[in-house]
Design a protein around this motif. Sequence first.
Motif, mmCIF file in Angstrom:
data_model
loop_
_atom_site.group_PDB
_atom_site.id
_atom_site.type_symbol
_atom_site.label_atom_id
_atom_site.label_comp_id
_atom_site.label_asym_id
_atom_site.label_seq_id
_atom_site.Cartn_x
_atom_site.Cartn_y
_atom_site.Cartn_z
ATOM 1 N N LEU A 84 6.260 -7.885 -2.028
ATOM 2 C CA LEU A 84 5.310 -7.109 -1.856
ATOM 3 C C LEU A 84 5.098 -6.358 -3.096
ATOM 4 N N PRO A 85 4.097 -6.119 -4.110
ATOM 5 C CA PRO A 85 4.133 -5.291 -5.187
ATOM 6 C C PRO A 85 4.037 -3.724 -4.847
ATOM 7 N N GLU A 86 4.445 -3.042 -5.649
ATOM 8 C CA GLU A 86 4.590 -1.561 -5.389
ATOM 9 C C GLU A 86 3.167 -0.976 -5.394
ATOM 10 N N ASN A 87 2.783 0.193 -4.584
ATOM 11 C CA ASN A 87 1.588 1.012 -4.631
ATOM 12 C C ASN A 87 0.491 0.199 -4.631
ATOM 13 N N VAL A 88 0.479 -0.988 -3.671
ATOM 14 C CA VAL A 88 -0.704 -1.792 -3.237
ATOM 15 C C VAL A 88 -1.137 -1.230 -1.829
ATOM 16 N N PRO A 89 -2.523 -1.211 -1.564
ATOM 17 C CA PRO A 89 -2.734 -1.169 -0.357
ATOM 18 C C PRO A 89 -2.599 -2.292 0.641
ATOM 19 N N SER A 90 -1.915 -1.997 1.454
ATOM 20 C CA SER A 90 -1.405 -2.956 2.586
ATOM 21 C C SER A 90 -1.607 -2.713 4.309
ATOM 22 N N ILE A 91 -1.548 -3.618 4.847
ATOM 23 C CA ILE A 91 -1.655 -3.741 6.294
ATOM 24 C C ILE A 91 -0.579 -4.659 6.832
ATOM 25 N N LEU A 92 0.072 -3.966 7.818
ATOM 26 C CA LEU A 92 1.276 -4.532 8.572
ATOM 27 C C LEU A 92 0.877 -4.953 10.041
ATOM 28 N N LEU A 93 0.993 -6.178 10.248
ATOM 29 C CA LEU A 93 0.834 -6.739 11.758
ATOM 30 C C LEU A 93 2.166 -7.054 12.489
ATOM 31 N N ALA A 94 2.264 -6.306 13.453
ATOM 32 C CA ALA A 94 3.512 -6.441 14.399
ATOM 33 C C ALA A 94 3.244 -6.370 16.079
ATOM 34 N N HIS A 95 3.834 -6.965 16.645
ATOM 35 C CA HIS A 95 3.648 -6.934 18.110
ATOM 36 C C HIS A 95 4.321 -5.522 18.593
ATOM 37 N N HIS A 96 5.591 -5.581 18.267
ATOM 38 C CA HIS A 96 6.037 -4.148 19.040
ATOM 39 C C HIS A 96 5.797 -2.811 18.110
ATOM 40 N N PRO A 97 5.296 -1.975 19.133
ATOM 41 C CA PRO A 97 5.024 -0.581 18.323
ATOM 42 C C PRO A 97 6.062 0.180 17.619
ATOM 43 N N GLU A 98 7.173 -0.162 17.772
ATOM 44 C CA GLU A 98 8.277 0.348 16.995
ATOM 45 C C GLU A 98 8.000 0.143 15.583
ATOM 46 N N CYS A 99 7.604 -1.017 15.083
ATOM 47 C CA CYS A 99 7.446 -1.339 13.983
ATOM 48 C C CYS A 99 6.571 -0.431 13.051
ATOM 49 N N ILE A 100 5.634 0.688 13.950
ATOM 50 C CA ILE A 100 4.943 1.451 13.235
ATOM 51 C C ILE A 100 5.885 2.386 12.243
ATOM 52 N N ASP A 101 7.113 2.577 12.681
ATOM 53 C CA ASP A 101 8.149 3.418 12.169
ATOM 54 C C ASP A 101 8.438 2.785 10.748
ATOM 55 N N ASP A 102 8.629 1.415 11.001
ATOM 56 C CA ASP A 102 8.938 0.577 9.928
ATOM 57 C C ASP A 102 7.820 0.672 8.554
ATOM 58 N N GLY A 103 6.631 0.574 9.117
ATOM 59 C CA GLY A 103 5.656 0.402 8.378
ATOM 60 C C GLY A 103 5.564 1.981 7.533
ATOM 61 N N ALA A 104 5.559 2.849 8.244
ATOM 62 C CA ALA A 104 5.808 4.350 7.547
ATOM 63 C C ALA A 104 6.656 4.501 6.609
ATOM 64 N N ALA A 105 7.920 4.021 7.112
ATOM 65 C CA ALA A 105 9.148 4.242 6.061
ATOM 66 C C ALA A 105 8.991 3.491 4.729
ATOM 67 N N HIS A 106 8.083 2.280 4.676
ATOM 68 C CA HIS A 106 7.856 1.662 3.411
ATOM 69 C C HIS A 106 6.478 1.970 2.890
#
Length: 200
Positions: free
Chosen positions: A110-132
């Motif tokens: 994933l290039p740096e500083n690009v608009p991105s959307i993460l698809l995940a089934h488990h809601p704790e992946c929201i933490d992973d999205g925010a961390a990155h």
Amino acid sequence: RIAAQKPDMLTVTGDLFDDVTQNEEAARILDRYADAFPDGIWFAFGNHEHFRGIDTIRKYLAKTRINVLINESRKVPGKNLYMLGVDYPMDRPHFEAQRKNYMQQAIENLPENVPSILLAHHPECIDDGAAHSIALTLTGHTHGSQFGILGQPLFPVFKYTRGLVKLGDSYGYVHSGNGSWFPFRLGCPPEIAYFTLTNA
């Protein structure tokens, strides 16, 4: 119904395939609507795809135009937008480590500083999205707890159970789903969620 609203994209965060007698036809039905979404249909696996034969379901989807994301990122053609997807961590004793490993794989190219959307089934992946610094993480899995009162989950057994979450500059959303584990919902109707994305 969704296509009639003319959204640019359809995202599915897993647990679409749960009946081995209907899964092949379900993939065909989803594919029929691919042309209705100019930016495509994007899909990430949930736990029920694994329960019902993940290898077979992958073969069904390989015959379609659905963009299946498995621990990877891809640019939306013609748009300054990247889509990421992570698989569901099925190793329960090592759930968190496996989840984070999947996320690391997803952001590898994933290039740096690009608009991105993460698809995940488990809601704790929201933490992973925010961390990155992922702008938006879309999840499901919880069914919104299936029971609610005054718009709030009655059994919030997950860290994030329903609705919008904001962590720093990142957002996450836990979809309440359209089906039910038990054939009954109270104060938690099935939903279709629409998002309008704008430049920061």
